[in-house]
Design an enzyme around this catalytic site. Structure first.
Site, PDB file in Angstrom:
ATOM      1  CE  LYS A   1      -7.287   3.642   9.425  1.00  0.00           C
ATOM      2  NZ  LYS A   1      -6.472   4.794   9.877  1.00  0.00           N
TER       3      LYS A   1
ATOM      4  CE  LYS B   1      -2.266   2.427   3.487  1.00  0.00           C
ATOM      5  NZ  LYS B   1      -3.459   2.352   4.481  1.00  0.00           N
TER       6      LYS B   1
ATOM      7  CG  ASP C   1      -4.654   5.378   2.898  1.00  0.00           C
ATOM      8  OD1 ASP C   1      -5.295   5.985   2.328  1.00  0.00           O
ATOM      9  OD2 ASP C   1      -4.258   5.153   3.856  1.00  0.00           O
TER      10      ASP C   1
ATOM     11  CG  ASP D   1      -8.665   5.036   6.943  1.00  0.00           C
ATOM     12  OD1 ASP D   1      -9.496   5.393   8.320  1.00  0.00           O
ATOM     13  OD2 ASP D   1      -7.301   5.363   7.071  1.00  0.00           O
TER      14      ASP D   1
ATOM     15  CE  LYS E   1      -1.310   6.026   4.446  1.00  0.00           C
ATOM     16  NZ  LYS E   1      -2.454   6.038   5.245  1.00  0.00           N
TER      17      LYS E   1
END
Ligand code: OSB
Ligand code: MG
Length: 369
Positions: A263, A162, A189, A239, A164
């Site tokens: 999360k 992943k 992300d 998210d 950013k």
């Protein structure tokens, strides 16, 4: 049972590397450790892993200390409860402040595990003995540096990459990764760095067969995510936009995403995480476990959670020593050569809390009894 004493520790372990996302750079990541003691002498530890600044979510480390001290503790101290449901019902009047609530809630999950003599995995209904892991790679100075890190993690067995992204750190870096590593499991992300005005770039992401794009648009806007998902093939994963099971229901109803990153800290604990997991399972929405650069204490709860059956995609669960000089548990987890972490099946946290280390890195301590 009743909670007799709560101790809050603001803990600052030096970082070995900074972590950059579209919202800023984390160079120092304090956290809050919550120690809970019950009337029958059982002790649990939890973690409120907010960031030191309000650039990801409004809550910060210091806000967690304040809310835990002034609002959460008075509502739960010396009150009788039998289950986590009953504990969380005591906190019903507090709006949001999910990271703060999670510190207390996870500590009580540890206590439940010790009291009922069942592992966290069993208590939660986990079914997987091991969980797959991917690294979350921050924005680097150069493409070269990013490729080197990906190379290292692929050799070590990590299951998914992943990176950013943000405007102007997107297509080129993705292109370079695809050129060098071919068809690896790759996702991005954006931490809310785009708007619908960026539709041209967002549509181009479809050329790269990404497993998903996490949170491209604003945290408080699931409607635009629904509009965007109709125009791009890349699955959207939410998210920042998801704070509860109710948010999840609404997001699914308007087709704002195909995947959800759970999360515990962002949604107020493991109980709410499990509800989100269950709703997603019913609706064929895949989930995975994200992270907040937790210490070994917070990560332990994430690992137990990620053993539930619908945790389908690899977790953001890099070992604690990727980020910090030290840890708050002895013998933290490790990632095996196949990119897996084994899920502990013992009572309590699953890892031994090192209270000496908590003391060593504490910069502020508050006792409430
Ligand atoms: O958006 O997933 C995120 C870290 C801090 C804040 C937000 C995010 C992250 C990560 C790191 O991506 C995940 C981890 O804990 O390893
Ligand atoms: Mg994210």
């Amino acid at each position: 049972m009743k909670i007799k004493k709560i101790t809050l520790y603001k803990v600052e372990i030096p970082m070995v590397t900074s972590f950059t996302t579209s919202f800023g750079t984390v160079t120092n990541k304090p956290t809050v450790i919550v120690k809970v003691e019950t009337d029958n002498g059982v002790v649990g530890f939890g973690e409120s892993a907010a960031l030191p600044f309000p650039f990801y979510k409004p809550e910060t480390t210091d806000i967690c200390m304040l809310v835990l001290k002034d609002y959460i503790s008075p509502l739960v101290l010396n009150k009788e409860f039998k289950t986590i449901q009953e504990l969380m019902a005591l906190l019903k009047s507090i709006k949001n402040h999910n990271f703060s609530k999670t510190g207390l809630e996870t500590a009580v999950w540890m206590i439940m595990s010790l009291t009922e003599k069942k592992s966290l995995k069993t208590l939660l209904g986990g079914t997987q003995d091991k969980i797959a892991v991917g690294e979350s790679i921050g924005i680097k100075k150069t493409i070269e540096e990013t490729l080197e890190e990906i190379d290292l993690r692929l050799t070590q067995g990590f299951k998914r990459t992943k990176i950013k992204i943000k405007p102007r750190w997107d297509l080129k870096i993705i292109e370079a990764i695809r050129n060098k590593f071919g068809d690896i499991n790759l996702m991005v992300d954006a931490n809310s760095a785009y708007t619908l005005n960026d539709i041209t770039v967002l549509k181009k992401l479809d050329h790269y067969n990404l497993t998903m794009i996490e949170q491209p648009l604003a945290d408080d806007d699931i409607i635009d995510h629904s509009i965007l998902q109709k125009q791009i093939k890349t699955p959207i994963c939410l998210d920042e936009s998801i704070h509860s099971a109710e948010d999840t229901r609404r997001a699914i109803y308007i087709a704002a995403c195909k995947i959800i990153n759970i999360k515990p800290g962002r949604v107020g604990g493991l109980l709410e995480s499990k509800k989100i997991h269950d709703i997603c399972k019913k609706n064929n929405i895949g989930v995975w476990c994200g992270g907040m650069l937790e210490t070994g204490i917070g990560r332990a709860f994430n690992i137990a959670l990620a053993s539930l059956p619908n945790f389908f995609y690899p977790a953001d669960m890099s070992p604690v020593n990727f980020f910090y000089e030290d840890d708050l548990v002895k013998d933290s987890f490790s990632v095996d050569k196949n990119g897996h972490i084994s899920v502990p099946n013992v009572t309590g946290l699953g890892f031994e809390v090192n209270e000496k280390k908590i003391q060593k890195y504490t910069t502020k301590k508050i006792v409430i009894e």
